[in-house]
Enzyme design. Structure first.
Site, mmCIF file in Angstrom:
data_model
loop_
_atom_site.group_PDB
_atom_site.id
_atom_site.type_symbol
_atom_site.label_atom_id
_atom_site.label_comp_id
_atom_site.label_asym_id
_atom_site.label_seq_id
_atom_site.Cartn_x
_atom_site.Cartn_y
_atom_site.Cartn_z
ATOM 1 N N SER A 86 87.303 -17.368 57.754
ATOM 2 C CA SER A 86 85.910 -16.994 57.516
ATOM 3 C C SER A 86 85.654 -16.894 56.025
ATOM 4 O O SER A 86 86.556 -17.109 55.209
ATOM 5 C CB SER A 86 85.611 -15.654 58.186
ATOM 6 O OG SER A 86 86.254 -14.638 57.452
ATOM 7 N N LYS A 87 84.434 -16.552 55.696
ATOM 8 C CA LYS A 87 83.991 -16.440 54.300
ATOM 9 C C LYS A 87 84.932 -15.584 53.458
ATOM 10 O O LYS A 87 85.177 -15.877 52.295
ATOM 11 C CB LYS A 87 82.596 -15.801 54.255
ATOM 12 C CG LYS A 87 81.484 -16.781 54.419
ATOM 13 C CD LYS A 87 80.815 -17.050 53.062
ATOM 14 C CE LYS A 87 80.176 -18.405 52.950
ATOM 15 N NZ LYS A 87 81.040 -19.486 52.556
ATOM 16 N N ARG A 88 85.452 -14.513 54.095
ATOM 17 C CA ARG A 88 86.270 -13.604 53.284
ATOM 18 C C ARG A 88 87.572 -14.259 52.817
ATOM 19 O O ARG A 88 88.293 -13.714 51.994
ATOM 20 C CB ARG A 88 86.519 -12.284 54.025
ATOM 21 C CG ARG A 88 87.542 -12.353 55.108
ATOM 22 C CD ARG A 88 87.556 -11.119 55.977
ATOM 23 N NE ARG A 88 88.142 -11.457 57.244
ATOM 24 C CZ ARG A 88 89.431 -11.367 57.506
ATOM 25 N NH1 ARG A 88 90.266 -10.907 56.592
ATOM 26 N NH2 ARG A 88 89.899 -11.722 58.683
ATOM 27 N N GLY A 106 87.610 -16.938 51.141
ATOM 28 C CA GLY A 106 87.276 -17.777 49.981
ATOM 29 C C GLY A 106 86.560 -19.037 50.417
ATOM 30 O O GLY A 106 85.889 -19.042 51.447
#
Ligand code: GLU
Length: 508
Positions: free
Chosen positions: A253-255, A257
């Site tokens: 996911s986005k977290r 990077g």
């Protein structure tokens, strides 16, 4: 064999994610290998999830990666329109066929009712299944409810028991029990189709032979396969590609990077490095082949049965490493083309004069490409070729400018360089070698301070290549500046820097 027709069917809910890009790539390889067609279809019926601009972003990313679809937005084709939002009639008519043949039914249950039912089943600890209340309404009852203006959904009628076996080209046979499937909705109360229904109607209408998509859709496949059967359509072959997990094996996911193609582009990755990396994320080339391979090679060698059944773990370091390999071996013209926006963004090159400085820019890129892994790093590594040196690396200064002899040595270097008529790597190197021999000193004593003087840094491409690119005049100016800097180094640092920038102003 019938003609291979595959499709990539993104929902325009954001940027093209690496998972989506990999699905598109595998479809493309398969189409090209089999002289088939790749169709691009935009699944945009879920208006709540649609993000503006994302179709444009997705198309740009696909094109940038070099994935050329045969039919779809921007290409046309006989099976269009290629946006699901423009195909509503097809879904309505297929749903009608199912209702008429008793394989689907109107459901008038209100949202509140379903909510209460969901809650009741949750308390019983069973997964929610619609209680089929409307499944056996008589035609009269249906008629009455429709007359009352209640907007129904349409549900498909699934068998009560038995099994659906999906034959997956990657996973083999996968069985699902009907008693675990719901009479799922095919047309929502707003008249639009659900994903599972639109997908079947379109894959049929577009004569898709192979559905190659992400593993997350495997659980949808029995529903879709049942719908094919109910509509009397030919069932395509299915292949579900395993997930891509984050390094900690959680869902990517986005977290974690950068995860979209456009973010990698921004970071300075080359399209071929990304396609190579994504190809490796789930597929292994033949043993004798290296991990670095071209699209043409993959198109020749790709096969669905070599696609991994287990999840792939995403590793940004590997991607960056691969990118570095590509930076090194890439055609110089192409590298310059991709590097230019980065040089412009860093304020090193002016868009209007880039053409005039073509040769200079190429010689700089050629000199630094081996030392960097991304285009962004390349732009950073190039700075002193385009801008004056306004500061010296702190450690370098301590090491090479604080030595007592540095000033005298640099003065001597300057004299020798000034005498050179043809200022190239061969002659500058000879001048330095001669000086080293004459003075009986170690080469580093003049090489390192010269590098610091010319670049402001302690590391650079070969010093004599740097000199050649900068040219005689710039080299002498920078040596003068360094000599002056060493002389006045006792002075206040800010003051020194102030004077340095005014020297630089006088140069330009
Ligand atoms: N629109 C779906 C998605 O983006 C496509 C699924 C499919 O390929 O059937 O996940």
């Amino acid at each position: 064999m019938e003609q291979v027709r595959v499709r990539f069917a993104p929902s325009p809910t954001g940027y093209l994610h690496i998972g989506g890009a990999r699905t598109a790539l595998y479809n493309w390889f398969f189409a090209r290998q089999n002289q088939g067609k790749l169709i691009l279809r935009i699944e945009d019926t879920d208006s709540e999830r649609i993000k503006e601009d994302s179709v444009g972003q997705i198309l740009d990313s696909l094109e940038w990666l070099g994935i050329d679809w045969d039919e779809g937005p921007g290409r046309g084709g006989d099976s269009g329109p290629y946006f699901q939002s423009q195909r509503k009639n097809l879904y309505t008519s297929a749903a009608k066929t199912l209702i008429q043949s008793g394989k689907a039914y109107y459901c008038f249950c209100a949202e509140d009712e379903l909510k209460a039912e969901r809650e009741r089943q949750r308390q019983e600890g069973v997964p929610f299944r619609y209680n089929r209340k409307c499944r056996d309404l008589s035609p009269d009852e249906v008629h009455k409810l429709l007359e009352q203006g209640i907007e129904p959904v349409v549900r498909i009628k699934l068998p009560d028991s038995g099994q659906m076996v999906v034959n997956d080209l990657i996973r083999g046979k996968v069985s699902f029990n009907y008693d675990q499937l719901d009479d799922f909705i095919i047309i929502k109360s707003n008249g639009l189709p659900t994903y599972n229904f639109a997908c079947v109607v379109d894959d049929h209408e577009m004569q898709i032979s192979h559905v190659i998509r992400a593993e997350e859709h495997l659980s949808n496949t029995p529903k879709q396969q049942y719908t094919y059967e109910a509509l009397g359509y030919v069932i395509p072959q299915f292949a579900h590609i395993s997930m891509i997990l984050a390094p900690d094996r959680s869902k990517l996911s986005k977290r974690h990077g950068a995860t979209s193609v456009s973010e990698f582009k921004e970071m300075g990755c080359l399209p071929e490095a990304i396609t190579n990396y994504l190809t490796l994320l789930g597929w292994s080339p033949p043993e004798e082949q290296s991990e670095i391979f071209s699209t043409e090679q993959t198109i020749r060698n790709f096969s669905l049965d070599q696609v991994s059944k287990t999840a792939a773990v995403y590793d940004i370091n590997k991607l960056i490493w691969l990118n570095g390999q590509y930076m090194n071996s890439y055609d110089l013209e192409k590298l310059a083309y991709h590097a230019l926006p980065f040089l412009i963004r860093e304020g090193l090159v002016d868009n209007d004069t880039a053409d005039q400085n073509r040769d200079y820019i190429r010689s700089v890129i050629k000199a630094v490409r081996e030392r960097v892994k991304t285009l962004q790093e390349l732009a950073e590594a190039c700075r002193y070729f385009f801008q004056d040196v306004t500061d010296y690396d702190e450690k370098g200064r301590e090491k090479y400018f604080r030595q007592k002899a540095s000033e005298d040595l640099l003065i001597k270097c300057r004299e020798r360089l000034a005498d050179i008529e043809v200022f190239n790597a061969e002659n500058t190197e000879k001048a330095y070698r001669d000086l080293i021999e004459e003075l009986g000193i170690k080469g580093g004593l003049i090489i390192h301070p010269t590098r610091l003087a010319l670049t402001g840094r302690t590391a650079s491409p070969g010093l004599f290549d740097v000199m050649t690119i900068l040219g005689k005049e710039k080299c002498l100016e920078r040596l003068d500046q360094a000599i002056w800097f060493i002389k006045t180094d006792k002075a206040n640092k800010d003051e020194v820097q102030g004077v340095m920038s005014s020297i630089n102003k006088n140069y330009s």
